[in-house]
Design a protein around this motif. Structure first.
Motif, mmCIF file in Angstrom:
data_model
loop_
_atom_site.group_PDB
_atom_site.id
_atom_site.type_symbol
_atom_site.label_atom_id
_atom_site.label_comp_id
_atom_site.label_asym_id
_atom_site.label_seq_id
_atom_site.Cartn_x
_atom_site.Cartn_y
_atom_site.Cartn_z
ATOM 1 N N ASP A 74 0.849 -1.187 0.000
ATOM 2 C CA ASP A 74 0.000 0.000 0.000
ATOM 3 C C ASP A 74 0.891 1.245 0.000
ATOM 4 O O ASP A 74 1.643 1.475 0.945
ATOM 5 C CB ASP A 74 -0.890 -0.012 1.241
ATOM 6 C CG ASP A 74 -1.828 1.185 1.321
ATOM 7 O OD1 ASP A 74 -1.692 2.113 0.506
ATOM 8 O OD2 ASP A 74 -2.693 1.184 2.215
ATOM 9 N N ASN A 85 -6.517 3.677 10.315
ATOM 10 C CA ASN A 85 -7.769 3.287 9.679
ATOM 11 C C ASN A 85 -7.696 3.356 8.151
ATOM 12 O O ASN A 85 -8.576 2.847 7.459
ATOM 13 C CB ASN A 85 -8.920 4.164 10.182
ATOM 14 C CG ASN A 85 -8.779 5.616 9.760
ATOM 15 O OD1 ASN A 85 -7.751 6.246 10.009
ATOM 16 N ND2 ASN A 85 -9.815 6.155 9.140
ATOM 17 N N LEU A 86 -6.608 3.939 7.620
ATOM 18 C CA LEU A 86 -6.414 3.989 6.170
ATOM 19 C C LEU A 86 -5.398 2.958 5.677
ATOM 20 O O LEU A 86 -5.213 2.814 4.461
ATOM 21 C CB LEU A 86 -5.965 5.395 5.751
ATOM 22 C CG LEU A 86 -6.976 6.525 5.960
ATOM 23 C CD1 LEU A 86 -6.401 7.832 5.455
ATOM 24 C CD2 LEU A 86 -8.305 6.200 5.272
ATOM 25 N N TRP A 87 -4.749 2.264 6.607
ATOM 26 C CA TRP A 87 -3.785 1.242 6.196
ATOM 27 C C TRP A 87 -4.494 0.183 5.347
ATOM 28 O O TRP A 87 -5.528 -0.358 5.732
ATOM 29 C CB TRP A 87 -3.150 0.563 7.410
ATOM 30 C CG TRP A 87 -2.209 1.432 8.187
ATOM 31 C CD1 TRP A 87 -2.017 2.771 8.060
ATOM 32 C CD2 TRP A 87 -1.353 0.996 9.246
ATOM 33 N NE1 TRP A 87 -1.078 3.214 8.956
ATOM 34 C CE2 TRP A 87 -0.647 2.152 9.711
ATOM 35 C CE3 TRP A 87 -1.101 -0.223 9.848
ATOM 36 C CZ2 TRP A 87 0.277 2.089 10.746
ATOM 37 C CZ3 TRP A 87 -0.175 -0.308 10.878
ATOM 38 C CH2 TRP A 87 0.508 0.847 11.323
ATOM 39 N N THR A 89 -5.806 0.684 2.332
ATOM 40 C CA THR A 89 -6.843 1.218 1.446
ATOM 41 C C THR A 89 -6.273 1.837 0.175
ATOM 42 O O THR A 89 -7.026 2.203 -0.733
ATOM 43 C CB THR A 89 -7.686 2.290 2.175
ATOM 44 O OG1 THR A 89 -6.839 3.399 2.544
ATOM 45 C CG2 THR A 89 -8.328 1.706 3.427
ATOM 46 N N LEU A 92 -5.407 0.530 -4.907
ATOM 47 C CA LEU A 92 -6.403 -0.431 -5.401
ATOM 48 C C LEU A 92 -7.058 0.120 -6.663
ATOM 49 O O LEU A 92 -6.766 1.226 -7.118
ATOM 50 C CB LEU A 92 -7.431 -0.718 -4.314
ATOM 51 C CG LEU A 92 -6.860 -1.314 -3.012
ATOM 52 C CD1 LEU A 92 -7.920 -1.379 -1.926
ATOM 53 C CD2 LEU A 92 -6.274 -2.704 -3.271
ATOM 54 N N VAL A 114 -10.457 -4.882 -3.681
ATOM 55 C CA VAL A 114 -11.454 -4.301 -2.787
ATOM 56 C C VAL A 114 -12.478 -5.378 -2.446
ATOM 57 O O VAL A 114 -13.047 -5.990 -3.361
ATOM 58 C CB VAL A 114 -12.158 -3.094 -3.449
ATOM 59 C CG1 VAL A 114 -13.234 -2.542 -2.522
ATOM 60 C CG2 VAL A 114 -11.148 -2.020 -3.818
ATOM 61 N N GLN A 124 -1.298 -3.682 -4.146
ATOM 62 C CA GLN A 124 -1.112 -4.473 -2.930
ATOM 63 C C GLN A 124 -1.078 -5.964 -3.267
ATOM 64 O O GLN A 124 -1.788 -6.432 -4.169
ATOM 65 C CB GLN A 124 -2.229 -4.194 -1.932
ATOM 66 C CG GLN A 124 -2.175 -2.821 -1.303
ATOM 67 C CD GLN A 124 -3.133 -2.725 -0.130
ATOM 68 O OE1 GLN A 124 -3.057 -3.524 0.816
ATOM 69 N NE2 GLN A 124 -4.031 -1.756 -0.180
#
Length: 352
Positions: A74, A85-87, A89, A92, A114, A124
């Protein structure tokens, strides 16, 4: 052993990526993986391009399943201030899925998407520490680890929070693309394998003359592992006086059981000959009940052993250092186990 590479049809040229592999350097060690362009060509092409652009450098593995899976790549993790909380995301929705029959076996590299969204694959990726059958046909597999599975395992064991995120990201320091390593002696002719090997042991050195006319594939295997340093630091774990001295397994290697050349450890077909006698000084491959199960372990013959003739693959003979065999027979034993550590300090293929 799972093989990643395809068998290309006659006249068909393999893509350049088939001869490449990724080198993933992390703050917990380095692992390498080869590509499967025949399974997911677009994913392979994208990974190589991004790696060469430095896209992965400074990112991290941020999600792991203990002894199960590691996930990383990522680009948001390149910024140490990215909120937890963004790890996972970022990176993608970059390309459609390329699902294939390649199974999620140990060491397989696959692509994150996703959840619940088709064709949302990206940068990722994850690596399987153990087989993950529920993922087969659901994710785009595109590579296979060839070296450093111990590093992958180590990464999977770092502490995580309740959501499976690592307490501290395992940094991907750099990802480079290199030519795939070539196994030593892989394509050597019989004449090219007429070599000698010097094995320096705790008790002295022996020189072994390879006999490829007896067992060419077993000679090829032994020379290849020797040339990579695979035997260095392994032990002689069994002595039966008047019979054999056996060594060449990885479990008690001084540098640890894992070795970069493990990628080339594989069962070798038995090459048994009744006309080659197991007499003192002969070197032969150990195996289990399966005649084609020899891998790395070998033995020196201490005395006539007619029961081994035609049953084990003799591949060499000691031409210097017979006194070392005498020394082995003087060692104190606990059953068949030496009471002290008797090591292969170094094994080398002698120059021509």
């Amino acid at each position: 052993m799972l093989l990643c590479g395809a068998i290309w049809a006659f006249g068909q040229t393999p893509p350049a990526s088939a001869g490449l592999e990724a080198v993933v350097t992390t703050d917990l060690g380095t692992f390498r993986f080869e590509f499967a362009p025949e399974k997911a060509p677009k994913h392979v092409e994208q990974f190589i391009r991004l790696a060469r652009e430095g896209y992965y450098d400074g990112s991290a593995f941020q999600r792991v399943v203990l002894n199960g899976i590691i996930q990383g790549g990522d680009p948001l993790l390149k910024n140490p201030s990215t909120p937890r909380n963004l790890w996972g995301t970022g990176g993608l929705n970059m390309l459609p899925a390329e699902l294939s029959d390649m199974k999620h076996e140990r060491g397989v590299v696959s692509t994150v998407h996703v959840p619940g969204k088709a064709d949302s694959d990206g940068s990722q990726f994850f690596v399987c520490v153990v087989p993950q059958p529920p993922l087969d046909g659901q994710y785009s597999t595109f590579g296979l680890v060839t070296e450093g599975m111990d590093v992958v395992e180590h990464i999977s064991q770092v502490p995580v929070d309740a959501n499976g995120l690592t307490e501290k990201p395992v940094r991907i320091l750099k990802v480079t693309i290199e030519k795939k390593k070539v196994e030593p002696f892989l394509n050597a002719s019989v004449d090219e394998m007429r070599r000698t090997v010097t094995v320096k042991t705790t008790l002295g050195a022996v020189k072994i003359q390879m006999e490829p006319d007896w067992a060419p594939e077993n000679v090829r295997n032994f020379l290849g592992l020797t040339a990579t340093g695979w035997y260095n630091g392994t032990i002689f774990h069994r002595i039966v006086k008047g019979f054999v001295v056996q060594g060449g397994t990885s479990d008690k290697r001084s540098g640890g059981p894992a070795n970069p050349a493990d990628r080339w450890v594989h069962p070798v077909k038995g090459e048994f000959r009744n006309d080659v006698k197991h007499v003192r000084g002969i070197v032969s491959m150990a195996r289990n009940d399966d005649p084609n199960s020899a891998t790395t372990s070998f033995f020196f013959v201490l005395g006539p052993a007619t029961n081994l003739d035609g049953q084990y693959s003799a591949f060499g003979r000691i031409v210097e250092g017979m006194d070392v065999l005498d020394a082995f027979e003087k060692e104190e034993l606990d059953g068949e186990t030496p009471k002290r550590r008797l090591e292969i300090v170094e094994a080398t293929v002698d120059p021509r």
